[in-house]
Write a protein that holds these residues in place. Structure first.
Motif, PDB file in Angstrom:
ATOM      1  N   GLU A  11       0.590  -1.112   0.006  1.00 14.56           N
ATOM      2  CA  GLU A  11       0.070  -0.012  -0.017  1.00 14.56           C
ATOM      3  C   GLU A  11       0.895   1.153  -0.033  1.00 14.56           C
ATOM      4  O   GLU A  11       1.732   1.348   0.997  1.00 14.56           O
ATOM      5  N   LYS A  12       0.566   2.160  -0.820  1.00 10.41           N
ATOM      6  CA  LYS A  12       1.269   3.387  -1.025  1.00 10.41           C
ATOM      7  C   LYS A  12       0.429   4.511  -0.275  1.00 10.41           C
ATOM      8  O   LYS A  12      -0.861   4.144   0.163  1.00 10.41           O
ATOM      9  N   GLN A  13       1.083   5.733   0.036  1.00 15.32           N
ATOM     10  CA  GLN A  13       0.388   6.881   0.849  1.00 15.32           C
ATOM     11  C   GLN A  13      -0.968   7.231   0.036  1.00 15.32           C
ATOM     12  O   GLN A  13      -1.784   7.893   0.856  1.00 15.32           O
ATOM     13  N   ASP A  14      -1.040   7.032  -1.221  1.00 14.46           N
ATOM     14  CA  ASP A  14      -2.210   7.629  -1.851  1.00 14.46           C
ATOM     15  C   ASP A  14      -3.240   6.488  -2.288  1.00 14.46           C
ATOM     16  O   ASP A  14      -4.282   6.820  -2.748  1.00 14.46           O
ATOM     17  N   GLY A  15      -2.873   5.425  -1.216  1.00 14.39           N
ATOM     18  CA  GLY A  15      -4.016   4.493  -1.369  1.00 14.39           C
ATOM     19  C   GLY A  15      -4.032   3.279  -2.444  1.00 14.39           C
ATOM     20  O   GLY A  15      -4.709   2.295  -2.487  1.00 14.39           O
ATOM     21  N   SER A  16      -3.153   3.620  -3.419  1.00  9.10           N
ATOM     22  CA  SER A  16      -2.894   2.634  -4.470  1.00  9.10           C
ATOM     23  C   SER A  16      -1.928   1.420  -4.014  1.00  9.10           C
ATOM     24  O   SER A  16      -1.338   1.341  -2.820  1.00  9.10           O
ATOM     25  N   ARG A  17      -1.834   0.349  -4.688  1.00 10.30           N
ATOM     26  CA  ARG A  17      -1.292  -0.896  -4.389  1.00 10.30           C
ATOM     27  C   ARG A  17      -0.063  -1.255  -5.313  1.00 10.30           C
ATOM     28  O   ARG A  17      -0.165  -1.066  -6.498  1.00 10.30           O
ATOM     29  N   ASP A  18       1.282  -1.537  -4.826  1.00 17.18           N
ATOM     30  CA  ASP A  18       2.160  -2.177  -5.646  1.00 17.18           C
ATOM     31  C   ASP A  18       1.974  -3.570  -5.729  1.00 17.18           C
ATOM     32  O   ASP A  18       2.049  -4.277  -4.957  1.00 17.18           O
ATOM     33  N   GLN A  19       1.555  -3.947  -6.953  1.00 15.00           N
ATOM     34  CA  GLN A  19       1.033  -5.335  -7.068  1.00 15.00           C
ATOM     35  C   GLN A  19       2.259  -6.319  -6.791  1.00 15.00           C
ATOM     36  O   GLN A  19       1.878  -7.482  -6.484  1.00 15.00           O
ATOM     37  N   ALA A  20       3.281  -5.830  -7.307  1.00 13.19           N
ATOM     38  CA  ALA A  20       4.533  -6.894  -7.118  1.00 13.19           C
ATOM     39  C   ALA A  20       4.628  -7.227  -5.532  1.00 13.19           C
ATOM     40  O   ALA A  20       5.074  -8.402  -5.319  1.00 13.19           O
ATOM     41  N   MET A  21       4.651  -6.148  -4.865  1.00 12.89           N
ATOM     42  CA  MET A  21       4.591  -6.331  -3.202  1.00 12.89           C
ATOM     43  C   MET A  21       3.596  -7.173  -2.755  1.00 12.89           C
ATOM     44  O   MET A  21       3.673  -8.244  -1.961  1.00 12.89           O
ATOM     45  N   VAL A  22       2.472  -7.051  -3.396  1.00 13.87           N
ATOM     46  CA  VAL A  22       1.236  -7.824  -2.910  1.00 13.87           C
ATOM     47  C   VAL A  22       1.390  -9.352  -3.095  1.00 13.87           C
ATOM     48  O   VAL A  22       1.035 -10.244  -2.279  1.00 13.87           O
ATOM     49  N   GLU A  23       1.955  -9.587  -4.546  1.00  8.99           N
ATOM     50  CA  GLU A  23       2.201 -10.998  -4.747  1.00  8.99           C
ATOM     51  C   GLU A  23       3.247 -11.634  -3.942  1.00  8.99           C
ATOM     52  O   GLU A  23       3.201 -12.816  -3.637  1.00  8.99           O
ATOM     53  N   ALA A  24       4.401 -10.765  -3.634  1.00  9.33           N
ATOM     54  CA  ALA A  24       5.540 -11.153  -2.906  1.00  9.33           C
ATOM     55  C   ALA A  24       5.166 -11.615  -1.650  1.00  9.33           C
ATOM     56  O   ALA A  24       5.609 -12.511  -1.089  1.00  9.33           O
ATOM     57  N   TYR A  25       4.362 -10.782  -0.999  1.00  8.23           N
ATOM     58  CA  TYR A  25       3.596 -11.183   0.246  1.00  8.23           C
ATOM     59  C   TYR A  25       3.066 -12.361   0.350  1.00  8.23           C
ATOM     60  O   TYR A  25       3.030 -13.065   1.309  1.00  8.23           O
ATOM     61  N   ALA A  26       2.112 -12.614  -0.450  1.00  9.78           N
ATOM     62  CA  ALA A  26       1.336 -13.843  -0.559  1.00  9.78           C
ATOM     63  C   ALA A  26       2.161 -15.121  -0.755  1.00  9.78           C
ATOM     64  O   ALA A  26       2.100 -16.035  -0.261  1.00  9.78           O
ATOM     65  N   ARG A  27       3.199 -14.696  -1.698  1.00 11.68           N
ATOM     66  CA  ARG A  27       4.068 -16.074  -2.196  1.00 11.68           C
ATOM     67  C   ARG A  27       5.132 -16.459  -0.914  1.00 11.68           C
ATOM     68  O   ARG A  27       5.261 -17.674  -0.901  1.00 11.68           O
ATOM     69  N   LEU A  28       5.286 -15.494  -0.078  1.00 11.45           N
ATOM     70  CA  LEU A  28       6.310 -15.627   0.904  1.00 11.45           C
ATOM     71  C   LEU A  28       5.577 -15.963   2.397  1.00 11.45           C
ATOM     72  O   LEU A  28       6.229 -16.144   3.420  1.00 11.45           O
ATOM     73  N   LYS A  29       4.053 -16.175   2.080  1.00 14.87           N
ATOM     74  CA  LYS A  29       3.555 -16.221   3.573  1.00 14.87           C
ATOM     75  C   LYS A  29       3.700 -15.329   4.437  1.00 14.87           C
ATOM     76  O   LYS A  29       4.237 -15.566   5.642  1.00 14.87           O
ATOM     77  N   GLY A  30       3.416 -14.107   4.143  1.00 14.90           N
ATOM     78  CA  GLY A  30       4.047 -13.098   4.457  1.00 14.90           C
ATOM     79  C   GLY A  30       3.606 -13.024   6.139  1.00 14.90           C
ATOM     80  O   GLY A  30       4.209 -12.606   7.116  1.00 14.90           O
ATOM     81  N   GLU A  31       2.314 -13.372   6.355  1.00 13.71           N
ATOM     82  CA  GLU A  31       1.913 -13.383   7.944  1.00 13.71           C
ATOM     83  C   GLU A  31       3.001 -14.077   8.712  1.00 13.71           C
ATOM     84  O   GLU A  31       3.033 -13.801  10.049  1.00 13.71           O
TER      85      GLU A  31
END
Length: 419
Positions: free
Chosen positions: A237-257
Protein backbone atom coordinates in the motif's frame (compact mmCIF):
# COMPACT_ATOMS: atom_id res chain seq x y z
CA UNK A 1 40.76 28.42 18.47
CA UNK A 2 37.05 28.64 19.17
CA UNK A 3 36.53 26.46 22.26
CA UNK A 4 33.33 25.05 20.74
CA UNK A 5 35.46 23.72 17.91
CA UNK A 6 38.34 22.30 19.92
CA UNK A 7 36.82 18.89 19.24
CA UNK A 8 37.41 19.08 15.49
CA UNK A 9 39.04 15.90 14.16
CA UNK A 10 41.11 14.88 11.16
CA UNK A 11 39.16 12.57 8.81
CA UNK A 12 39.20 8.84 9.34
CA UNK A 13 40.58 7.31 6.13
CA UNK A 14 40.15 3.56 5.95
CA UNK A 15 42.65 1.83 8.24
CA UNK A 16 43.98 4.87 10.04
CA UNK A 17 47.19 4.44 11.98
CA UNK A 18 46.11 7.04 14.52
CA UNK A 19 45.97 5.59 18.03
CA UNK A 20 42.89 5.74 20.19
CA UNK A 21 42.74 8.72 22.52
CA UNK A 22 40.87 8.91 25.82
CA UNK A 23 38.08 11.47 25.89
CA UNK A 24 38.08 14.41 28.28
CA UNK A 25 35.06 14.95 30.52
CA UNK A 26 34.04 18.59 30.77
CA UNK A 27 31.39 20.28 32.88
CA UNK A 28 30.46 22.55 29.97
CA UNK A 29 30.99 20.31 26.96
CA UNK A 30 30.18 16.90 28.58
CA UNK A 31 32.73 14.93 26.51
CA UNK A 32 35.56 16.36 24.41
CA UNK A 33 38.11 14.83 22.07
CA UNK A 34 41.47 16.37 23.10
CA UNK A 35 42.89 15.97 19.58
CA UNK A 36 42.47 18.75 17.01
CA UNK A 37 40.92 17.21 13.91
CA UNK A 38 39.17 18.01 10.62
CA UNK A 39 35.77 16.44 11.31
CA UNK A 40 33.33 19.03 12.61
CA UNK A 41 29.73 18.91 13.81
CA UNK A 42 27.51 21.91 14.58
CA UNK A 43 24.26 21.76 16.55
CA UNK A 44 21.76 24.51 17.33
CA UNK A 45 18.17 25.04 18.49
CA UNK A 46 15.40 27.04 16.85
CA UNK A 47 15.67 29.96 19.31
CA UNK A 48 19.39 30.40 18.65
CA UNK A 49 20.60 29.48 15.16
CA UNK A 50 24.15 30.49 16.12
CA UNK A 51 24.40 27.66 18.65
CA UNK A 52 26.41 29.94 20.93
CA UNK A 53 23.74 31.41 23.19
CA UNK A 54 21.68 30.05 26.03
CA UNK A 55 18.06 30.78 25.04
CA UNK A 56 15.16 30.34 27.45
CA UNK A 57 12.21 28.06 26.68
CA UNK A 58 8.95 27.97 28.58
CA UNK A 59 7.30 24.68 29.42
CA UNK A 60 5.00 23.68 26.57
CA UNK A 61 7.03 25.44 23.86
CA UNK A 62 8.09 23.53 20.78
CA UNK A 63 11.79 22.79 20.37
CA UNK A 64 13.50 21.93 17.11
CA UNK A 65 17.14 21.04 16.58
CA UNK A 66 19.43 21.60 13.62
CA UNK A 67 22.76 19.95 12.89
CA UNK A 68 25.36 19.79 10.15
CA UNK A 69 28.70 18.02 9.64
CA UNK A 70 31.54 18.91 7.30
CA UNK A 71 32.24 15.24 6.49
CA UNK A 72 30.06 12.14 6.17
CA UNK A 73 29.46 10.88 9.69
CA UNK A 74 27.14 9.04 12.07
CA UNK A 75 25.56 11.53 14.49
CA UNK A 76 24.09 10.97 17.97
CA UNK A 77 22.01 13.59 19.84
CA UNK A 78 21.69 13.43 23.64
CA UNK A 79 19.89 15.90 25.90
CA UNK A 80 20.66 16.19 29.63
CA UNK A 81 18.17 18.18 31.70
CA UNK A 82 18.49 19.98 35.05
CA UNK A 83 17.61 16.78 36.95
CA UNK A 84 20.17 14.73 35.08
CA UNK A 85 17.60 12.84 32.98
CA UNK A 86 19.07 11.86 29.60
CA UNK A 87 17.19 11.49 26.31
CA UNK A 88 18.53 10.13 23.03
CA UNK A 89 16.83 12.11 20.26
CA UNK A 90 18.82 10.71 17.31
CA UNK A 91 18.99 7.98 16.12
CA UNK A 92 15.33 7.09 16.51
CA UNK A 93 12.86 4.80 14.81
CA UNK A 94 11.22 7.62 12.86
CA UNK A 95 14.39 8.35 10.85
CA UNK A 96 15.80 5.39 8.96
CA UNK A 97 19.47 6.17 9.62
CA UNK A 98 21.66 8.47 11.68
CA UNK A 99 24.18 8.70 8.82
CA UNK A 100 24.55 12.38 7.85
CA UNK A 101 26.05 13.49 4.56
CA UNK A 102 28.71 16.22 4.58
CA UNK A 103 27.30 19.74 4.30
CA UNK A 104 23.64 18.65 4.55
CA UNK A 105 21.59 20.39 7.23
CA UNK A 106 19.32 18.04 9.16
CA UNK A 107 16.45 19.37 11.28
CA UNK A 108 14.60 17.44 14.00
CA UNK A 109 11.70 16.95 13.85
CA UNK A 110 11.83 17.19 10.03
CA UNK A 111 8.95 18.80 8.20
CA UNK A 112 5.93 16.49 8.22
CA UNK A 113 7.33 14.27 10.99
CA UNK A 114 5.03 12.08 13.07
CA UNK A 115 6.38 13.46 16.35
CA UNK A 116 7.20 16.76 18.03
CA UNK A 117 9.64 17.91 20.71
CA UNK A 118 7.88 19.85 23.48
CA UNK A 119 9.70 21.40 26.43
CA UNK A 120 8.41 19.78 29.61
CA UNK A 121 10.81 20.77 32.37
CA UNK A 122 12.09 20.81 35.03
CA UNK A 123 13.25 24.42 35.18
CA UNK A 124 16.97 24.87 34.90
CA UNK A 125 19.90 24.31 32.56
CA UNK A 126 19.83 21.78 29.70
CA UNK A 127 22.75 20.63 27.56
CA UNK A 128 22.25 19.12 24.12
CA UNK A 129 25.21 17.04 22.97
CA UNK A 130 25.91 16.14 19.32
CA UNK A 131 28.50 13.39 18.85
CA UNK A 132 29.72 12.71 15.30
CA UNK A 133 31.74 9.63 14.43
CA UNK A 134 33.29 8.34 11.23
CA UNK A 135 32.20 4.87 12.33
CA UNK A 136 28.82 3.70 13.56
CA UNK A 137 28.85 3.36 17.36
CA UNK A 138 27.43 0.62 19.56
CA UNK A 139 25.21 2.28 22.19
CA UNK A 140 23.64 -0.90 23.56
CA UNK A 141 25.10 -0.29 27.02
CA UNK A 142 23.69 3.25 27.04
CA UNK A 143 20.30 3.03 25.32
CA UNK A 144 17.97 0.36 23.98
CA UNK A 145 14.90 0.46 21.77
CA UNK A 146 11.99 -1.49 23.21
CA UNK A 147 9.64 -3.15 20.72
CA UNK A 148 7.36 -0.62 19.08
CA UNK A 149 9.08 2.41 20.63
CA UNK A 150 9.99 5.37 18.49
CA UNK A 151 12.70 6.59 20.88
CA UNK A 152 15.23 4.65 22.92
CA UNK A 153 15.22 4.16 26.68
CA UNK A 154 18.45 5.62 28.08
CA UNK A 155 20.02 3.54 30.82
CA UNK A 156 22.33 6.16 32.34
CA UNK A 157 21.41 9.22 34.38
CA UNK A 158 23.41 12.36 34.88
CA UNK A 159 25.86 14.25 32.72
CA UNK A 160 28.94 12.68 34.30
CA UNK A 161 27.64 9.13 33.87
CA UNK A 162 26.73 9.85 30.25
CA UNK A 163 30.22 11.23 29.66
CA UNK A 164 31.86 8.18 31.22
CA UNK A 165 29.71 5.78 29.21
CA UNK A 166 30.42 7.61 25.95
CA UNK A 167 34.14 7.67 26.78
CA UNK A 168 34.09 3.88 26.77
CA UNK A 169 32.21 3.81 23.46
CA UNK A 170 34.61 6.14 21.62
CA UNK A 171 37.81 4.88 23.24
CA UNK A 172 38.47 2.15 20.61
CA UNK A 173 38.22 4.69 17.78
CA UNK A 174 41.31 6.30 16.26
CA UNK A 175 42.09 9.65 17.86
CA UNK A 176 40.83 11.39 14.74
CA UNK A 177 37.61 9.39 14.53
CA UNK A 178 35.05 11.49 16.42
CA UNK A 179 34.05 14.94 17.60
CA UNK A 180 31.36 16.69 19.65
CA UNK A 181 29.48 19.95 19.95
CA UNK A 182 27.20 21.16 22.76
CA UNK A 183 24.43 23.74 22.71
CA UNK A 184 22.76 24.95 25.91
CA UNK A 185 19.29 26.25 26.68
CA UNK A 186 17.38 27.04 29.86
CA UNK A 187 13.86 26.10 30.92
CA UNK A 188 11.87 28.62 32.95
CA UNK A 189 9.14 31.23 32.95
CA UNK A 190 5.39 30.86 32.69
CA UNK A 191 4.36 27.62 31.00
CA UNK A 192 2.71 27.90 27.59
CA UNK A 193 0.56 24.80 28.16
CA UNK A 194 0.86 21.49 29.98
CA UNK A 195 3.50 19.34 28.29
CA UNK A 196 2.58 15.80 27.37
CA UNK A 197 4.57 13.02 25.78
CA UNK A 198 6.74 9.99 26.25
CA UNK A 199 10.29 11.09 27.10
CA UNK A 200 11.65 11.24 30.63
CA UNK A 201 13.76 14.38 30.21
CA UNK A 202 13.10 18.01 29.51
CA UNK A 203 11.74 17.48 26.02
CA UNK A 204 8.68 15.31 25.66
CA UNK A 205 7.84 13.47 22.48
CA UNK A 206 4.34 13.59 21.05
CA UNK A 207 3.72 11.17 18.17
CA UNK A 208 1.33 11.99 15.35
CA UNK A 209 1.82 15.75 15.03
CA UNK A 210 3.72 17.76 12.46
CA UNK A 211 6.55 20.13 13.35
CA UNK A 212 7.74 23.31 11.59
CA UNK A 213 11.43 23.52 10.64
CA UNK A 214 14.00 25.15 12.92
CA UNK A 215 14.76 28.84 12.56
CA UNK A 216 17.52 29.52 10.06
CA UNK A 217 17.61 26.01 8.56
CA UNK A 218 15.58 24.29 5.87
CA UNK A 219 15.07 20.54 6.25
CA UNK A 220 16.55 18.42 3.49
CA UNK A 221 14.51 15.80 1.60
CA UNK A 222 15.15 12.39 3.10
CA UNK A 223 15.38 9.23 0.96
CA UNK A 224 14.15 6.92 3.69
CA UNK A 225 10.62 5.52 4.07
CA UNK A 226 8.02 7.58 5.88
CA UNK A 227 7.70 7.20 9.68
CA UNK A 228 5.53 4.42 11.01
CA UNK A 229 1.86 5.19 10.29
CA UNK A 230 -0.62 5.11 13.15
CA UNK A 231 -3.11 3.01 11.16
CA UNK A 232 -2.84 -0.52 9.84
CA UNK A 233 -1.55 -0.64 6.28
CA UNK A 234 -1.61 -3.42 3.75
CA UNK A 235 1.31 -5.03 1.92
CA UNK A 236 2.21 -2.90 -1.08
CA UNK A 237 0.00 0.00 0.00
CA UNK A 238 1.21 3.48 -0.98
CA UNK A 239 0.30 6.69 0.77
CA UNK A 240 -2.15 7.62 -1.99
CA UNK A 241 -4.08 4.39 -1.37
CA UNK A 242 -2.86 2.58 -4.49
CA UNK A 243 -1.09 -0.78 -4.27
CA UNK A 244 2.22 -2.07 -5.62
CA UNK A 245 1.04 -5.34 -7.14
CA UNK A 246 4.50 -6.94 -7.14
CA UNK A 247 4.69 -6.43 -3.36
CA UNK A 248 1.17 -7.78 -2.89
CA UNK A 249 2.13 -10.93 -4.80
CA UNK A 250 5.45 -11.28 -2.96
CA UNK A 251 3.73 -11.06 0.43
CA UNK A 252 1.34 -13.85 -0.61
CA UNK A 253 4.14 -15.95 -2.15
CA UNK A 254 6.26 -15.73 0.99
CA UNK A 255 3.37 -16.36 3.41
CA UNK A 256 4.00 -12.89 4.73
CA UNK A 257 2.00 -13.28 7.94
CA UNK A 258 4.47 -15.98 8.95
CA UNK A 259 7.71 -14.47 7.63
CA UNK A 260 7.24 -10.70 7.25
CA UNK A 261 4.60 -9.72 9.77
CA UNK A 262 2.78 -6.39 9.71
CA UNK A 263 3.86 -3.48 7.53
CA UNK A 264 5.44 -0.61 9.47
CA UNK A 265 5.67 1.85 6.55
CA UNK A 266 3.88 2.49 3.30
CA UNK A 267 5.46 1.33 0.06
CA UNK A 268 7.83 4.24 -0.51
CA UNK A 269 10.08 5.37 -3.39
CA UNK A 270 13.70 4.41 -2.86
CA UNK A 271 16.31 5.09 -5.52
CA UNK A 272 14.69 4.09 -8.82
CA UNK A 273 12.28 1.62 -7.23
CA UNK A 274 10.14 1.02 -4.15
CA UNK A 275 10.49 -0.56 -0.74
CA UNK A 276 8.29 -1.33 2.24
CA UNK A 277 9.32 -2.20 5.78
CA UNK A 278 7.78 -4.93 7.93
CA UNK A 279 7.99 -5.72 11.62
CA UNK A 280 9.30 -9.24 11.05
CA UNK A 281 8.31 -12.46 12.76
CA UNK A 282 10.45 -14.20 15.39
CA UNK A 283 13.84 -15.33 14.14
CA UNK A 284 13.25 -13.77 10.73
CA UNK A 285 13.97 -10.31 12.17
CA UNK A 286 13.01 -6.99 10.61
CA UNK A 287 12.23 -7.26 6.93
CA UNK A 288 11.70 -5.28 3.73
CA UNK A 289 10.16 -5.94 0.36
CA UNK A 290 12.23 -4.50 -2.48
CA UNK A 291 10.76 -3.78 -5.93
CA UNK A 292 13.18 -2.56 -8.58
CA UNK A 293 11.80 -0.27 -11.26
CA UNK A 294 10.88 -2.28 -14.34
CA UNK A 295 10.77 -5.63 -12.54
CA UNK A 296 7.55 -7.62 -12.35
CA UNK A 297 8.51 -9.16 -8.99
CA UNK A 298 9.40 -7.94 -5.52
CA UNK A 299 11.67 -9.82 -3.11
CA UNK A 300 12.22 -9.95 0.64
CA UNK A 301 15.36 -9.37 2.68
CA UNK A 302 15.42 -10.12 6.44
CA UNK A 303 17.42 -9.87 9.62
CA UNK A 304 21.21 -10.00 9.41
CA UNK A 305 21.21 -9.73 5.60
CA UNK A 306 18.99 -6.65 5.72
CA UNK A 307 21.16 -5.06 8.41
CA UNK A 308 24.30 -5.49 6.27
CA UNK A 309 22.54 -4.45 3.06
CA UNK A 310 21.40 -1.17 4.62
CA UNK A 311 24.81 -0.61 6.24
CA UNK A 312 26.43 -0.86 2.78
CA UNK A 313 23.84 1.57 1.41
CA UNK A 314 24.47 4.04 4.24
CA UNK A 315 28.24 3.88 3.76
CA UNK A 316 28.01 4.22 0.00
CA UNK A 317 25.26 6.79 -0.58
CA UNK A 318 23.67 7.71 2.76
CA UNK A 319 20.94 5.09 2.21
CA UNK A 320 19.42 7.10 -0.63
CA UNK A 321 19.32 3.97 -2.81
CA UNK A 322 20.57 0.37 -2.88
CA UNK A 323 24.35 -0.16 -2.66
CA UNK A 324 25.80 -0.36 -6.18
CA UNK A 325 27.96 -3.39 -5.39
CA UNK A 326 24.76 -5.39 -4.81
CA UNK A 327 21.87 -3.54 -6.45
CA UNK A 328 18.26 -4.59 -5.95
CA UNK A 329 17.22 -7.97 -4.58
CA UNK A 330 16.80 -10.39 -7.48
CA UNK A 331 15.56 -13.44 -5.55
CA UNK A 332 13.98 -14.38 -2.25
CA UNK A 333 16.27 -14.89 0.71
CA UNK A 334 17.09 -18.58 1.33
CA UNK A 335 18.03 -20.57 4.41
CA UNK A 336 21.15 -22.69 3.78
CA UNK A 337 21.31 -25.98 5.74
CA UNK A 338 24.32 -27.11 7.74
CA UNK A 339 27.36 -27.84 5.55
CA UNK A 340 30.35 -30.15 6.07
CA UNK A 341 31.90 -27.60 8.46
CA UNK A 342 28.78 -27.65 10.62
CA UNK A 343 27.79 -24.13 9.53
CA UNK A 344 24.32 -23.01 8.45
CA UNK A 345 23.22 -19.57 7.34
CA UNK A 346 21.32 -17.32 4.96
CA UNK A 347 21.77 -16.42 1.32
CA UNK A 348 20.49 -13.31 -0.46
CA UNK A 349 20.74 -12.88 -4.24
CA UNK A 350 20.97 -9.40 -5.75
CA UNK A 351 21.34 -7.87 -9.21
CA UNK A 352 25.11 -7.42 -8.90
CA UNK A 353 26.13 -9.83 -6.18
CA UNK A 354 25.15 -11.85 -3.12
CA UNK A 355 25.15 -11.74 0.68
CA UNK A 356 25.98 -14.78 2.82
CA UNK A 357 25.22 -14.58 6.54
CA UNK A 358 26.11 -16.90 9.41
CA UNK A 359 26.05 -16.53 13.17
CA UNK A 360 29.57 -17.95 13.27
CA UNK A 361 31.31 -15.50 10.92
CA UNK A 362 28.93 -12.64 10.11
CA UNK A 363 27.43 -11.35 6.85
CA UNK A 364 29.63 -10.78 3.79
CA UNK A 365 29.24 -9.76 0.14
CA UNK A 366 30.59 -11.39 -3.01
CA UNK A 367 30.35 -10.16 -6.61
CA UNK A 368 31.53 -10.71 -10.18
CA UNK A 369 33.73 -13.60 -11.29
CA UNK A 370 34.61 -14.54 -7.72
CA UNK A 371 30.92 -15.11 -6.96
CA UNK A 372 30.38 -17.02 -10.23
CA UNK A 373 33.34 -19.29 -9.51
CA UNK A 374 32.20 -19.89 -5.94
CA UNK A 375 28.63 -20.72 -6.93
CA UNK A 376 29.87 -22.85 -9.82
CA UNK A 377 31.59 -25.09 -7.26
CA UNK A 378 28.42 -25.41 -5.22
CA UNK A 379 28.70 -22.29 -3.02
CA UNK A 380 28.55 -22.83 0.73
CA UNK A 381 27.84 -26.52 0.21
CA UNK A 382 31.19 -27.04 -1.55
CA UNK A 383 34.56 -27.65 0.07
CA UNK A 384 34.94 -23.87 0.31
CA UNK A 385 32.06 -23.49 2.78
CA UNK A 386 30.82 -20.03 3.81
CA UNK A 387 32.80 -16.81 3.26
CA UNK A 388 34.65 -15.59 6.34
CA UNK A 389 35.11 -11.96 5.21
CA UNK A 390 34.03 -9.56 2.48
CA UNK A 391 35.49 -9.91 -0.97
CA UNK A 392 38.66 -7.77 -1.12
CA UNK A 393 41.44 -6.66 -3.45
CA UNK A 394 45.12 -7.64 -3.50
CA UNK A 395 47.29 -5.77 -5.96
CA UNK A 396 44.20 -4.55 -7.78
CA UNK A 397 42.79 -8.09 -8.20
CA UNK A 398 39.76 -9.54 -6.40
CA UNK A 399 40.03 -12.27 -3.78
CA UNK A 400 37.80 -13.94 -1.19
CA UNK A 401 38.41 -16.20 1.83
CA UNK A 402 36.20 -19.10 2.88
CA UNK A 403 36.01 -21.77 5.57
CA UNK A 404 37.84 -24.28 3.41
CA UNK A 405 39.93 -22.22 1.01
CA UNK A 406 40.45 -19.08 -1.04
CA UNK A 407 39.61 -17.68 -4.46
CA UNK A 408 42.25 -15.41 -6.03
CA UNK A 409 42.06 -13.63 -9.38
CA UNK A 410 45.31 -14.23 -11.27
CA UNK A 411 45.80 -12.40 -14.58
CA UNK A 412 42.05 -11.85 -14.73
CA UNK A 413 41.19 -15.52 -14.11
CA UNK A 414 39.76 -16.73 -10.76
CA UNK A 415 41.85 -19.50 -9.19
CA UNK A 416 40.65 -21.74 -6.34
CA UNK A 417 42.94 -22.85 -3.50
CA UNK A 418 42.12 -25.36 -0.76
CA UNK A 419 43.32 -24.82 2.78
Amino acid sequence: MNPRRMTTLSALLGLSLAAASPAKISAQSIIVNPVETKLDVEVWVNKDASGKGNPVYRKGERLSIGLKTNQDAYVYLFNVNANGEVDLFFPNNYEESNFVKAGVTRVFPPQGAKYTFTVGGPNGQDRLLALASKRELDLNDIARFAEGQGFAEVRVKGQENLAKALSIVVNPLPADGWTTDVVTFRVGGTPVSPAQGGATGTVTITPGQGQPPATGAQPQPQPQPQPTPTTSIAPGEKQDGSRDQAMVEAYARLKGEESLGAATTYATPWGDGWWQKFRGVGAYGDAVLLHANGSSRAYAVHGMLLERYLALARAENGAARPPSRLGWAAGDEKVIPRNTYGTSGLYGFFQNGALYGTEKYGTFWLTGDVLKTYQGLGGSGSFLGFPTRDQYQIGGAWAADFEGGTIRTVNGVPKVYRK
